[in-house]
Write a protein that holds these residues in place. Structure first.
Motif, short mmCIF file in Angstrom:
data_model
loop_
_atom_site.label_atom_id
_atom_site.label_comp_id
_atom_site.label_asym_id
_atom_site.label_seq_id
_atom_site.Cartn_x
_atom_site.Cartn_y
_atom_site.Cartn_z
N SER A 1 -0.03 -4.81 -9.84
CA SER A 1 -0.23 -4.19 -11.16
C SER A 1 0.02 -2.69 -11.12
O SER A 1 0.61 -2.12 -12.04
CB SER A 1 -1.65 -4.48 -11.65
OG SER A 1 -1.81 -5.85 -11.94
N LEU A 2 -0.40 -2.02 -10.07
CA LEU A 2 -0.19 -0.58 -9.95
C LEU A 2 1.29 -0.22 -9.98
O LEU A 2 1.71 0.70 -10.67
CB LEU A 2 -0.82 -0.08 -8.64
CG LEU A 2 -0.58 1.38 -8.26
CD1 LEU A 2 -1.38 2.30 -9.17
CD2 LEU A 2 -0.95 1.63 -6.79
N SER A 3 2.08 -0.96 -9.22
CA SER A 3 3.49 -0.61 -9.02
C SER A 3 4.43 -1.23 -10.04
O SER A 3 5.54 -0.73 -10.24
CB SER A 3 3.92 -1.03 -7.62
OG SER A 3 3.86 -2.45 -7.50
N GLY A 4 4.00 -2.34 -10.64
CA GLY A 4 4.91 -3.06 -11.53
C GLY A 4 5.92 -3.89 -10.78
O GLY A 4 6.85 -4.43 -11.38
N LEU A 5 5.78 -4.02 -9.44
CA LEU A 5 6.69 -4.81 -8.63
C LEU A 5 6.27 -6.27 -8.62
O LEU A 5 5.13 -6.62 -8.94
CB LEU A 5 6.71 -4.30 -7.19
CG LEU A 5 7.21 -2.87 -6.97
CD1 LEU A 5 6.96 -2.45 -5.52
CD2 LEU A 5 8.69 -2.76 -7.29
N SER A 6 7.20 -7.14 -8.23
CA SER A 6 6.84 -8.53 -8.01
C SER A 6 5.94 -8.61 -6.78
O SER A 6 5.87 -7.67 -5.98
CB SER A 6 8.10 -9.38 -7.77
OG SER A 6 8.70 -9.02 -6.54
N GLN A 7 5.27 -9.74 -6.64
CA GLN A 7 4.38 -9.88 -5.49
C GLN A 7 5.14 -9.77 -4.18
O GLN A 7 4.68 -9.12 -3.23
CB GLN A 7 3.63 -11.21 -5.56
CG GLN A 7 2.55 -11.34 -4.50
CD GLN A 7 1.70 -12.57 -4.67
OE1 GLN A 7 2.13 -13.67 -4.35
NE2 GLN A 7 0.49 -12.40 -5.20
N ALA A 8 6.33 -10.39 -4.11
CA ALA A 8 7.11 -10.34 -2.87
C ALA A 8 7.55 -8.91 -2.56
O ALA A 8 7.46 -8.45 -1.41
CB ALA A 8 8.32 -11.26 -2.98
N ALA A 9 8.01 -8.19 -3.59
CA ALA A 9 8.46 -6.81 -3.37
C ALA A 9 7.29 -5.91 -2.99
O ALA A 9 7.40 -5.02 -2.13
CB ALA A 9 9.15 -6.28 -4.61
N ALA A 10 6.14 -6.12 -3.63
CA ALA A 10 4.97 -5.32 -3.31
C ALA A 10 4.52 -5.58 -1.87
O ALA A 10 4.14 -4.65 -1.15
CB ALA A 10 3.83 -5.64 -4.28
N ARG A 11 4.57 -6.85 -1.45
CA ARG A 11 4.17 -7.17 -0.07
C ARG A 11 5.10 -6.49 0.92
O ARG A 11 4.65 -5.93 1.93
CB ARG A 11 4.18 -8.68 0.13
CG ARG A 11 3.75 -9.08 1.55
CD ARG A 11 3.82 -10.58 1.77
NE ARG A 11 2.78 -11.29 1.03
CZ ARG A 11 2.99 -12.04 -0.04
NH1 ARG A 11 4.23 -12.19 -0.51
NH2 ARG A 11 2.00 -12.65 -0.64
N ARG A 12 6.41 -6.52 0.65
CA ARG A 12 7.37 -5.86 1.56
C ARG A 12 7.12 -4.35 1.61
O ARG A 12 7.21 -3.73 2.67
CB ARG A 12 8.81 -6.15 1.12
CG ARG A 12 9.27 -7.58 1.38
CD ARG A 12 10.77 -7.70 1.23
NE ARG A 12 11.22 -7.39 -0.12
CZ ARG A 12 11.33 -8.28 -1.11
NH1 ARG A 12 11.00 -9.54 -0.90
NH2 ARG A 12 11.76 -7.91 -2.31
N THR A 13 6.80 -3.76 0.48
CA THR A 13 6.54 -2.33 0.43
C THR A 13 5.29 -1.96 1.23
O THR A 13 5.28 -0.99 1.99
CB THR A 13 6.39 -1.87 -1.02
OG1 THR A 13 7.59 -2.16 -1.73
CG2 THR A 13 6.11 -0.37 -1.10
#
Length: 930
Positions: free
Chosen positions: A544-556
């Motif tokens: 929610s903070l980043s607006g990324l998908s879960q997969a992209a957020a996990r990679r980040t």
């Protein structure tokens, strides 16, 4: 017995202790074995399991731990009179504190290290003689275990290496004649030792026996061919050719062998702490199986002290690497371009004696030559400030006898997976370590003036970060009189106060180098994490903070973790070191547009708000549902499965939810401030977070003044009054509850009038005015009946029953409580059912039915425990002891009251804890009385 002053500890032979020149009786062989383990690990803790393995191996007796404790106890008594020697138990194991110079094995290693580092052969020869003179026979004689045997083998190898190094020094000093007989004897006993053969050949040649030297070489060549199928090494072949050619230079002057590389930078001054990490590195070296190169990695964020730790350990263990040390700063994280392995190999090969003009230009060829030159060497290769595994792999040495120490901000998982690297993760310094560092910097100035307060504040401001502490210590050393100014700068400026024109001495600059390999969106998320509320975060929150998908957020998150900018903790939580977080917030304010920051904060705060609302509905579905507004686009609140999951989530996120409410105050999010107070109320009640509830409702009352619905204000008054009451703030509680009742009456809100009376009842109960409490409970009951809300009616019925029972009106009380219990079971509400069972148990006890009281209390406890309501568990336990006392079950009474005291203490309820303590004391003093 007086204090003993001179002690010697010996393991290079039989294990012995001498005090003032007199031997000490050390007891049985097994007890001497325990002492041997402590001496070999001097000043380092030995875990109990490791201790048992070292002393007994596979033959551990059934009561091995008891035997170990007995031996340690006896040794402690033996060692107690010796000054500066102590044997202590720590959580990490047993530790013998002793001056290592008093232990022959450590003295031997120190002397050999000094000999090898000596610039003069005559001095080296003297040092080697002193070291070898410490040996009195086979090491650890008379002791047996697999570990002892392994250590004995290692020590004998060290002794033999010292003998060979001493021989080299003696040959360079022209003492070939006196060495010759022993060299011939040793060479005959070890016909495959090429270094020994070279020494014997050189001594023969210099003694005028050229033919014998050539014959010795021929014999060695044949032995190697027949037994190993190899030729003599190039150095031995070259020596043979020179002797064959009667090289005048060889006979006429001392041969100077290739210099041993000593590339370590100086050890850092003022190093302190890191005992656990130093021990981990040493343990890895001690436990290496010899089948592969030992690789240890020191990882952590920039400025955490990786290089200081690596150099300190390397210098302390220099004697374990007799063939030298290679060292390089790979510039993986610095303003300079990272070093290419080909360039590093060129420097390493030059240090190993390969002229740069004769080095291969091809990278693979350089790697092959480097590994050839390092095979069978006992060297340390320090690869500092590495960026990637690809930068490291070409620099791994050949053979299995070298050790590699890598420092990096990256975790280097590929190095662990492919090469078995042993990771050591660095965290901030503990408070005691930080204090030692600063006090040492102050020196004599610490003894003058009010410096202790300043030191304590500096430790807090630096938050244990080694580079911050080191910079502060350096500034203190420059001018101790500016200590107070330095504290003020750090307090006011924060991270900015640790900036400097010298990049390596600027914490913000050092931290900035960690961002060089991140992508743009990774840098964005890094910045956003610095301004997000709470001490840590989770993957769903970052989505929610980043607006990324879960997969992209996990990679980040994984990329930030690998760069040591983020630390993953148990339970799927991610946290930053405090100063890294400060730097992260600075980058957000500096580089991220305001709209990006504001949108991200809105999303993450809505994530917490709407998930907290879901949790609140699961905890108390009979409570008035107050739904917050729609979440912002891109917010994905959690769907919690049940009440247990709700309690777990609220427990995990409690600190963050409070931080989110504080952020809401700062940002003017009045709706969020109010709703978070509402959604946390049940959790605060069940967990006993009284002060947090008070702060939350004070903020909510202020926020309600900015909200259009007047009901929010009267509810805030009511719940703030309840929070005040629970903390004993009676006058303030009554003031807020009166305001709530007045507003509810003004708006003709019967529900809020009833709720206000219900809270006033418990408020007067805490003042021990049960008559007034009963009056308010009856008002609440009448109103709830008008509203036709069965669960609320049951709440009031139980309250009337409870206060009636406290006033001795047991029949009426019992009738009201049974009526409440019927409603609760018809309209399932376990919290109310448990409270009513507790009331009925109290009535049963007061009317003499103690067994029924026990049964009812047990039923109430079962429900409260299932709800995670530790506050009411503690209250019920406090009452449960009395029927146990009445039945003569004093041990059970003590047990439940001790548990109640522990829970009250955890909840900060000191008054309640003291009351139950008095009950316990009275029971112990007068067991027959109530």
């Amino acid at each position: 017995m007086g204090v003993l002053v001179v002690a010697e500890f010996r393991v290079l032979g039989a294990v012995e202790t001498h005090v003032d020149g007199h031997p000490v009786d050390l007891g049985s062989p097994r007890q001497r074995g325990v002492l041997a383990v402590l001496l070999l690990h001097a000043n380092h803790p030995v875990p109990v399991d490791q201790f048992l393995d070292h002393v007994w191996g596979e033959h551990l007796p059934q009561r091995g731990r008891n035997a170990l404790y007995s031996y340690v106890s006896r040794l402690r008594a033996i060692l107690a009179p010796i000054r500066d020697v102590s044997l202590q138990r720590r959580s990490s194991g047993y530790r013998l504190t002793v001056d290592e110079a008093a232990v022959d094995v450590h003295r031997f290693r120190q002397l050999t290290a000094e000999a090898r580092a000596s610039a003069e052969d005559v001095d080296a020869l003297t040092l080697f003689d002193r070291a070898l003179g410490l040996w009195r026979g086979p090491a650890l004689a008379g002791l047996d275990s697999p570990w002892i045997a392994s250590v004995r083998t290692t020590l004998e190898a060290e002794r033999w290496a010292a003998e060979l190094d001493r021989t080299d020094a003696a040959l360079r000093c022209g003492r070939h004649a006196e060495l010759l007989a022993d060299l011939i004897t040793h060479a005959t006993q070890q016909p495959l030792d090429e270094r020994l053969a070279a020494q014997a050949m050189l001594a023969l040649y210099r003694s005028g026996r050229q033919a014998d030297a050539l014959q010795h070489y021929d014999h060695m060549r044949k032995e190697l061919a027949e037994q190993l199928g190899v030729d003599p090494n190039p150095a031995l072949q070259q020596l043979h050719q020179r002797i064959l050619a009667a090289d005048v230079a060889l006979a006429a002057r001392v041969v100077t062998p290739r210099a041993t590389p000593r590339q370590l930078p100086p050890a850092p001054a003022g190093f302190t702490g890191r005992v656990t990490e130093l021990d981990a590195l040493t343990s890895s070296l001690d436990s290496t199986d010899g089948d592969t190169v030992l690789i240890s990695t020191l990882t952590g964020p920039g400025g955490i002290g990786k290089t200081w730790l690596a150099l300190t350990w390397a210098h302390r263990n220099m004697d374990r690497f007799p063939d030298g040390q290679l060292s390089v700063d790979l510039h993986g994280f610095s303003p300079d371009v990272p070093k290419h392995p080909a360039d590093v190999l060129a420097d390493f090969l030059a240090a190993l004696g390969v002229d740069r003009d004769h080095q291969p230009t091809n990278l693979d060829a350089r790697i092959a030559l480097y590994r050839t030159r390092t095979t069978d060497k006992r060297m340390l290769i320090l690869l500092d400030n590495a960026a990637t595994t690809d930068q490291i792999e070409p620099l791994l040495p050949g053979g299995t006898t070298c050790s590699v120490l890598v420092t990096s901000r990256h975790r280097l998982p590929a190095l662990t997976a492919r090469h078995g690297a042993r990771p050591v993760r660095l965290d901030v310094l503990a408070g005691a370590e930080a204090r030692t560092l600063l006090v040492a910097a102050l020196g004599d100035a610490h003894d003058h003036g009010d410096t202790e307060r300043a030191v304590i504040e500096l430790i807090g401001l630096c938050k244990g970060f080694p580079l911050a502490l080191g910079l502060v210590a350096a500034r203190i050393r420059d001018d101790p009189d500016l200590l107070d100014d330095l504290v003020a700068d750090l307090r006011e400026l924060g991270l900015e106060a640790l900036d400097s024109e010298d990049a390596a001495a600027s914490l913000p600059t050092v931290l900035s180098w960690s961002l060089r390999n991140l992508t743009d969106h990774q840098r964005t998320v890094f910045g956003l994490l610095g301004i997000a509320p709470g001490p840590d975060t989770t993957l769903p929150a970052v989505v929610s903070l980043s607006g990324l998908s879960q997969a992209a957020a996990r990679r980040t998150l994984s990329a930030l973790e690998d760069a040591s900018l983020l630390e993953r903790r148990p339970g799927g939580r991610y946290a930053m070191h405090d100063l890294v977080r400060d730097y992260s917030a600075t980058t957000a304010d500096t580089f991220l547009p305001a709209d990006v920051r504001d949108t991200a904060l809105t999303r993450v705060m809505d994530f917490y708000l709407h998930t907290a609302h879901t949790a609140e509905r699961l905890l108390d579905p009979h409570r008035t549902p107050l739904r917050p507004g729609r979440p912002a686009a891109g917010v994905h609140p959690l769907s919690l499965s049940d009440a247990a999951a709700a309690m777990d989530w609220l427990e995990d996120e409690h600190a963050t939810l409070l931080a989110a409410q504080r952020a809401g105050v700062a940002l003017g999010r009045h709706d969020l401030v109010w709703h978070l107070a509402w959604d946390l109320e049940i959790f605060h009640l069940r967990r006993g977070h009284r002060h947090d509830a008070l702060a939350a409702w004070r903020a909510a009352l202020h926020a309600a003044a900015h909200l259009p619905d007047p009901v929010t204000r009267l509810r805030a008054h009511r719940l703030l009054g309840s929070a005040c009451s629970r903390l004993g703030l009676h006058d303030e509680a009554v003031e807020h509850l009166a305001a709530a009742l007045e507003l509810a009456t003004h708006h003709q809100d019967l529900t809020e009038q009833a709720h206000a009376h219900w809270v006033l009842a418990s408020t007067w109960e805490r003042q021990e005015d049960d008559r007034r409490a009963l009056e308010h409970a009856r008002h609440a009951l009448n109103l709830y009946r008008l509203l036709d809300r069965p669960v609320w009616e049951a709440d009031a019925l139980n309250a009337v029953g409870w206060y009636g029972a406290r006033l001795g009106e047991f029949d009426t009380a019992r009738d009201h409580c049974h009526a409440a219990l019927t409603l609760y079971r018809h309209h399932p509400y376990p919290t109310g059912e448990a409270a009513t069972l507790d009331s009925l148990a109290f009535i049963a006890h007061q009317t003499g039915d103690h067994q029924q009281a026990l049964d009812l209390y047990d039923q109430a406890l079962t429900l409260y425990r299932s709800l995670g309501d530790t506050v009411r568990v503690a209250d019920t336990l406090g009452r449960l002891g009395w029927p146990h006392v009445a039945l003569g079950q004093h041990d059970r009474a003590r047990a439940v009251w001790r548990e109640a005291i522990e829970l009250h203490g955890q909840q900060g309820r000191d008054t309640d804890a003291a009351r139950v303590h008095r009950q316990l004391d009275a029971l112990d003093q007068h067991p027959a009385s109530r």
